[in-house]
Scaffold this active site. Structure first.
Site, mmCIF file in Angstrom:
data_model
loop_
_atom_site.group_PDB
_atom_site.id
_atom_site.type_symbol
_atom_site.label_atom_id
_atom_site.label_comp_id
_atom_site.label_asym_id
_atom_site.label_seq_id
_atom_site.Cartn_x
_atom_site.Cartn_y
_atom_site.Cartn_z
ATOM 1 N N TYR A 186 0.702 -1.086 0.436
ATOM 2 C CA TYR A 186 0.351 -0.170 -0.219
ATOM 3 C C TYR A 186 1.264 0.865 0.282
ATOM 4 C CZ TYR A 186 -3.995 -3.267 1.997
ATOM 5 O OH TYR A 186 -4.644 -3.502 1.705
ATOM 6 N N HIS A 229 0.735 -11.469 1.685
ATOM 7 C CA HIS A 229 -0.739 -10.787 0.946
ATOM 8 C C HIS A 229 -1.368 -11.740 0.406
ATOM 9 C CE1 HIS A 229 -1.604 -6.795 0.113
ATOM 10 N NE2 HIS A 229 -2.944 -7.271 -0.127
#
Length: 317
Positions: free
Chosen positions: A69, A126
């Site tokens: 991110y 992730h």
């Protein structure tokens, strides 16, 4: 000293007393996983700091971020400015899948460096990447890192049965969480399209929902869980919004949610989920919904891929 710190964290759980939470398997016992937190996907450092600061002023005590991110500096700044003790909030981060042991270690340490924290409450891989041996190598490096007191629970995201079957035989710590897209409209999908939800839960892995309001979904699906007839109709019976109904459907099942918003009114609304209860009939009608579908994206396979179509290119949130 480490053993004492671990014991303290297992008691404290990174949350204030009374915060809505569900039990989760930590590296040294049961922890309390927040049932609601603030998501930060697609926010840069500036927006992430503003959103997290606003959420924490409203009472949120959980933030979800990730290495990819590129906003962990902003998240860390918001945490520092909150004035809260470290045992009063819960931090989830994620590192990319498909990394070897040394790259895994570097990514994990970078997360702590950017967040300016000594530890996170929950660290996830992730997405899955590589063959079984690569999945095992990365998982075991995550374990070693966590055992140093740098994470109090570890887990995965976007993992299917085959990925779990690769790491579970070698795991010495619990796989605490599998974070995946989940919302009203998709509970009737096949288990493969749901990333084998039932299988993960049968292994004691907590299911966590992202895109719980189908925000990344293409129009008009991205509004169905906010202003659609089903959720709005149920909400009118409880003096609640459609979005609150969609989120309540999840947390009432013990599924944590991490909706995102920059709007203080929406942040407040998304947090007010625990002063009403859906009836069995309402829960069933929401479970029976067959739209909105999983996120549809140009990437192939996208986040609505069946687990049989595993490979690179996942639409990662």
């Amino acid at each position: 000293v480490l053993a004492a710190a671990l014991l303290l964290r297992c008691v404290a759980g990174g949350l204030p007393s009374g915060y809505p939470a569900v039990p989760m398997r930590g590296i040294n016992g049961t922890l309390r996983m927040p049932l609601v937190g603030i998501g930060t996907w697609q926010y840069n450092d500036t927006f992430a700091e503003a959103a997290v600061s606003a959420a924490f002023r409203l009472g949120y005590r959980h933030v979800d971020t990730a290495f990819v991110y590129k906003n962990q500096v902003g998240v860390g700044a918001a945490l520092a400015l909150s004035g809260l003790n470290r045992d009063q909030y819960f931090v989830t981060s994620k590192i990319p899948g498909g990394l070897n042991a040394s790259a895994t270690r570097a990514a994990l340490d970078k997360c702590l460096e950017d967040l300016k924290l000594a530890s996170v409450d929950l660290m996830l891989l992730h997405w899955p990447g590589g063959k079984d041996s690569a999945l095992q190598e990365q998982w075991l490096e995550l374990e070693r890192w966590a055992k140093e007191g740098k994470a109090w629970a570890i887990g995965v995201s976007h993992y299917c049965k085959s990925h779990l079957d690769a790491i579970l035989p070698v795991a010495t710590l619990p796989v605490a969480v599998n974070q995946n897209q989940y919302h009203v409209g998709i509970s009737g999908d096949s288990q493969r399209r749901l990333h084998d939800k039932h299988y993960a839960e049968s292994k004691g892995i907590l299911w966590e929902a992202y895109s719980s309001l189908c925000g990344p979904c293409p129009a008009p699906d991205n509004m169905e869980l906010i202003s659609g007839n089903l959720v709005v109709g149920v909400g009118q019976k409880h003096n609640k919004t459609g979005a609150q109904v969609a989120l309540r459907w999840l947390v009432q099942q013990g599924i944590p949610v991490i909706p995102k918003s920059m709007n203080p009114a929406h942040l407040k609304s998304n947090f007010e989920l625990f002063d009403f209860e859906l009836t069995d009939q309402e829960m069933a009608s929401l479970a029976a919904a067959r739209s909105p579908a999983e996120t549809g994206t140009p990437q192939q396979p996208d986040d609505a891929q069946e687990c049989s179509a595993e490979g690179p290119g996942l639409f990662v949130v």
